[in-house]
Structure formats: structure tokens, C-alpha cells
Design a protein around this motif. Structure first.
Motif, PDB file in Angstrom:
ATOM      1  N   GLU A   1      -0.689  15.636 -24.384  1.00  0.00           N
ATOM      2  CA  GLU A   1       0.120  15.668 -25.609  1.00  0.00           C
ATOM      3  C   GLU A   1       1.609  15.801 -25.286  1.00  0.00           C
ATOM      4  O   GLU A   1       2.449  15.121 -25.899  1.00  0.00           O
ATOM      5  N   GLN A   2       1.938  16.671 -24.327  1.00  0.00           N
ATOM      6  CA  GLN A   2       3.338  16.856 -23.937  1.00  0.00           C
ATOM      7  C   GLN A   2       3.891  15.570 -23.347  1.00  0.00           C
ATOM      8  O   GLN A   2       5.010  15.145 -23.673  1.00  0.00           O
TER       9      GLN A   2
ATOM     10  N   ASP B   1       4.424  12.967 -26.059  1.00  0.00           N
ATOM     11  CA  ASP B   1       5.617  13.304 -26.846  1.00  0.00           C
ATOM     12  C   ASP B   1       6.903  12.922 -26.117  1.00  0.00           C
ATOM     13  O   ASP B   1       7.827  12.365 -26.727  1.00  0.00           O
TER      14      ASP B   1
ATOM     15  N   LYS C   1       7.218   9.053 -26.108  1.00  0.00           N
ATOM     16  CA  LYS C   1       7.546   8.561 -27.457  1.00  0.00           C
ATOM     17  C   LYS C   1       9.009   8.816 -27.780  1.00  0.00           C
ATOM     18  O   LYS C   1       9.680   7.977 -28.390  1.00  0.00           O
ATOM     19  N   GLU C   2       9.506   9.988 -27.402  1.00  0.00           N
ATOM     20  CA  GLU C   2      10.908  10.323 -27.659  1.00  0.00           C
ATOM     21  C   GLU C   2      11.843   9.390 -26.878  1.00  0.00           C
ATOM     22  O   GLU C   2      12.841   8.914 -27.410  1.00  0.00           O
TER      23      GLU C   2
END
Length: 152
Positions: free
Chosen positions: A49-50, A53, A56-57
Motif C-alpha cells: 500500500e505504501q 501510494d 501514484k503520487e
């Protein structure tokens, strides 16, 4: 037919070398899926998940780039997302030998999926996630090897 490419890896963490490969490859395809795979031989430092994220950023302004996690065989995931290409980054000749063996195995499993190799820009050829994790574990500053969006 839409040209979809999977760039599989652990990206633990994503480095400037990975970003270099992604930025240079994205124009070759209609969609580039960055797939964070589960590798049974690696114990990740950061959660899927990290990592999703962060990526995606980094690429939030490019709709051609999609980020997902996956498990199982890479060729099976390619079939699931209708990708006919797999992207692999190469830093050194030793990377090529390892990656070619995987590409050959994938070709035997799924001959319709083509592996594309891109060499890393010389500026980033010494950066690997493994070395970056070693720096972090030992209290060093790994910031120069990581995109700004990766806050460690």
C-alpha cells in the motif's frame, strides 16, 4: 489494439532509476501498468500500500500510468490486464543475464507476451532498491537516490 505494458517489480522503495525507466518507457505504450509483485524470496521493507501510494503520487499527472499490486505469475497477471508487453530495466550485464532467463521462461509460458529491456541512464546505474534499503537500515540519508515523493 491498445498497447499495454506491465513494468513488474517490488519497488521497495521506488528509486530515481525506476522513475527514469518509467518516464522513458511511457511514451512507447498506450498504458503502462506498474505492478508491485509479491516475491516470495524477498521480505519487503515497505507495505504494498505504501509503495502504491508513493508511485501514484509521483505519476499523478500522467493518466497513462496505472499502479497496482499483484501476486502470482507475471505472465498470468499480464493476461488478466491484457498486457502484451513486459518492461524490464537493465543496469549492468549481470542484470541482463538474470532478466533474459526470466524473459525466456515467460516466453515459454506465454509466447504472445514480449519482454522489452531498457537500459538505465548512466546517472542512475548504481542505484538499486537493495542498496537504498541498506543505507536506510543503517541510518544513512538515502534522499539523493529517491524521488521527492518518497518520504522515509
Amino acid at each position: 489494439m491498445e498497447r499495454i505494458c506491465l513494468f513488474p517489480g517490488t519497488f521497495d522503495p521506488i528509486t530515481k532509476g525506476h522513475v527514469d525507466i518509467i518516464e522513458r518507457a511511457v511514451s512507447l505504450f498506450d498504458k503502462l501498468v506498474i505492478g508491485i509483485g509479491t516475491n516470495s524470496s524477498k521480505q519487503p521493507m515497505y507495505s504494498v500500500e505504501q509503495r502504491v501510494d508513493w508511485i501514484k503520487e509521483i505519476f499523478k499527472n500522467d493518466p497513462r500510468i496505472v499502479v497496482t499490486g499483484y501476486s502470482g505469475l507475471t505472465v498470468d497477471y499480464c493476461k488478466q490486464i491484457n498486457a502484451h508487453y513486459v518492461l524490464r530495466g537493465i543496469r549492468y550485464i549481470s542484470d541482463f543475464e538474470y532478466e533474459k532467463a526470466i524473459a525466456d521462461m515467460n516466453r515459454m509460458l506465454a509466447p504472445q507476451i514480449e519482454t522489452i529491456f531498457l537500459t538505465c541512464s548512466p546517472l542512475y546505474s548504481t542505484i538499486s532498491s537493495t542498496l537504498v534499503r541498506d543505507v536506510i537500515r543503517n541510518g544513512g540519508n538515502a534522499g539523493m537516490f529517491l524521488p521527492d515523493e518518497v518520504k522515509i
